[in-house]
Design an enzyme around this catalytic site. Sequence first.
Site, PDB file in Angstrom:
ATOM      1  N   ARG A 218       8.386  10.740  -3.488  1.00 28.53           N
ATOM      2  CA  ARG A 218       9.315  10.044  -2.597  1.00 28.53           C
ATOM      3  C   ARG A 218      10.457  10.990  -2.247  1.00 28.53           C
ATOM      4  NH1 ARG A 218      10.671   4.590  -4.968  1.00 28.53           N
ATOM      5  NH2 ARG A 218       8.659   4.036  -4.075  1.00 28.53           N
TER       6      ARG A 218
ATOM      7  N   HIS B 265       5.139   7.242   5.792  1.00 30.99           N
ATOM      8  CA  HIS B 265       4.141   7.480   4.739  1.00 30.99           C
ATOM      9  C   HIS B 265       3.097   8.489   5.197  1.00 30.99           C
ATOM     10  CE1 HIS B 265       4.662   3.408   2.407  1.00 30.99           C
ATOM     11  NE2 HIS B 265       5.802   4.012   2.639  1.00 30.99           N
TER      12      HIS B 265
ATOM     13  N   GLU C 108       0.388  11.077  -2.053  1.00 34.70           N
ATOM     14  CA  GLU C 108       1.067  10.143  -1.153  1.00 34.70           C
ATOM     15  C   GLU C 108       2.544  10.510  -1.086  1.00 34.70           C
ATOM     16  OE1 GLU C 108       0.619   5.493  -0.796  1.00 34.70           O
ATOM     17  OE2 GLU C 108       2.445   5.915  -1.922  1.00 34.70           O
TER      18      GLU C 108
HETATM   19  P1  GTP Z   1      -2.078   0.634   3.500  1.00 36.62           P
HETATM   20  O1  GTP Z   1      -2.357   0.829   2.044  1.00 36.62           O
HETATM   21  O2  GTP Z   1      -3.064   1.339   4.378  1.00 36.62           O
HETATM   22  O3  GTP Z   1      -1.869  -0.788   3.886  1.00 36.62           O
HETATM   23  O4  GTP Z   1      -0.691   1.322   3.864  1.00 36.62           O
HETATM   24  P2  GTP Z   1       0.342   2.095   2.962  1.00 36.62           P
HETATM   25  O5  GTP Z   1      -0.324   2.735   1.806  1.00 36.62           O
HETATM   26  O6  GTP Z   1       1.102   2.972   3.891  1.00 36.62           O
HETATM   27  O7  GTP Z   1       1.326   0.970   2.496  1.00 36.62           O
HETATM   28  P3  GTP Z   1       1.240   0.040   1.238  1.00 36.62           P
HETATM   29  O8  GTP Z   1       1.459  -1.358   1.683  1.00 36.62           O
HETATM   30  O9  GTP Z   1       0.018   0.315   0.450  1.00 36.62           O
HETATM   31  O10 GTP Z   1       2.519   0.476   0.422  1.00 36.62           O
HETATM   32  C1  GTP Z   1       2.589   1.682  -0.234  1.00 36.62           C
HETATM   33  C2  GTP Z   1       3.919   1.785  -0.942  1.00 36.62           C
HETATM   34  O11 GTP Z   1       4.982   1.620   0.011  1.00 36.62           O
HETATM   35  C3  GTP Z   1       4.201   0.739  -1.996  1.00 36.62           C
HETATM   36  O12 GTP Z   1       3.703   1.118  -3.230  1.00 36.62           O
HETATM   37  C4  GTP Z   1       5.725   0.702  -1.988  1.00 36.62           C
HETATM   38  O13 GTP Z   1       6.251   1.817  -2.699  1.00 36.62           O
HETATM   39  C5  GTP Z   1       6.060   0.908  -0.531  1.00 36.62           C
HETATM   40  N1  GTP Z   1       6.204  -0.373   0.198  1.00 36.62           N
HETATM   41  C6  GTP Z   1       5.362  -0.884   1.107  1.00 36.62           C
HETATM   42  N2  GTP Z   1       5.795  -2.063   1.586  1.00 36.62           N
HETATM   43  C7  GTP Z   1       6.960  -2.326   0.956  1.00 36.62           C
HETATM   44  C8  GTP Z   1       7.920  -3.409   1.009  1.00 36.62           C
HETATM   45  O14 GTP Z   1       7.783  -4.393   1.737  1.00 36.62           O
HETATM   46  N3  GTP Z   1       9.019  -3.297   0.186  1.00 36.62           N
HETATM   47  C9  GTP Z   1       9.220  -2.227  -0.634  1.00 36.62           C
HETATM   48  N4  GTP Z   1      10.332  -2.211  -1.383  1.00 36.62           N
HETATM   49  N5  GTP Z   1       8.339  -1.197  -0.709  1.00 36.62           N
HETATM   50  C10 GTP Z   1       7.238  -1.246   0.065  1.00 36.62           C
HETATM   51 MG    MG Z   2      -1.596   1.769   0.041  1.00 37.68          MG
END
Ligand code: GTP
Ligand code: MG
Length: 230
Positions: free
Chosen positions: A109, A152, A171
């Site tokens: 991060r 991301h 990630e």
């Molecule tokens: P997909 O897995 O393809 O849906 O997308 P992604 O990996 O970009 O997003 P995911 O929803 O899996 O979220 C990955 C990480 O982003 C989580 O572990 C959190 O650290 C952060 N995150 C995502 N959505 C939120 C949220 O609504 N609130 C907070 N505080 N963190 C979030």
């Molecule tokens: Mg994810």
Amino acid sequence: MDEKDFYIEAFDNLPALVDNSETMKETFSHVFYDFLQLQHLYDSAIEVVKTYLNILDNEFSVKFQRNPIHNIESRLKSPQSIIGKLQKKGLPISTEAARKNLLDLAGIRVTCYYISDIYAIVEMLGRRDDFTIIKRKDYIKKPKPSGYRSYHMIINVPVYLSTHKEYAPVEIQIRTIAMDFWASLEHQLKYKTSSDIPPEIAEELRSCAERIAETDLQMQRIYMQINNID
Ligand code: GTP
Ligand code: MG
């Protein structure tokens, strides 16, 4: 975590794998070794990315007397949470299945000062021809329904081992201090409340995220004004 602690942690969380003590030793010794190798590879991939980010940050500071990066945090998914996620997905419990299906075993991060710093870092990560971007999601341009904002990326990173080169996905979440402020509090609030957040509170949190985003833009404009950037 040192090697011994890792063994202990893995051992504590693996009994579900074995149904009798005869097979126990055999199963565990190979699982342990696999886990250690996996941990080493992903840890190294994190180091590769962190080193590059630090180089960029220092270069900025030499060139522009300013650091774009406020903070870098990293984490490796714990054996328990790897097993939990594989089980949830109905996948076999193995390091092979984890490597193939879980792209967030290694996480970094990056907290930046300004929104423009995020895009500068995204561009610089994309410029490395030995990094392959597997996936990217701009939750700044298109925030999540919760109000969550961040950029991301999942990058496949080469790790040079003693005898060969291996790739591991990392990630990377890139956000401003303001976005991090909201995400950290919202995460904590969600964890504190065991039940789902009521819709009116979710709406309030979303509106906080919007106000914070406006302030972020305002700070960006002030920065540009002061530095005569248009
Ligand atoms: P997909 O897995 O393809 O849906 O997308 P992604 O990996 O970009 O997003 P995911 O929803 O899996 O979220 C990955 C990480 O982003 C989580 O572990 C959190 O650290 C952060 N995150 C995502 N959505 C939120 C949220 O609504 N609130 C907070 N505080 N963190 C979030
Ligand atoms: Mg994810």
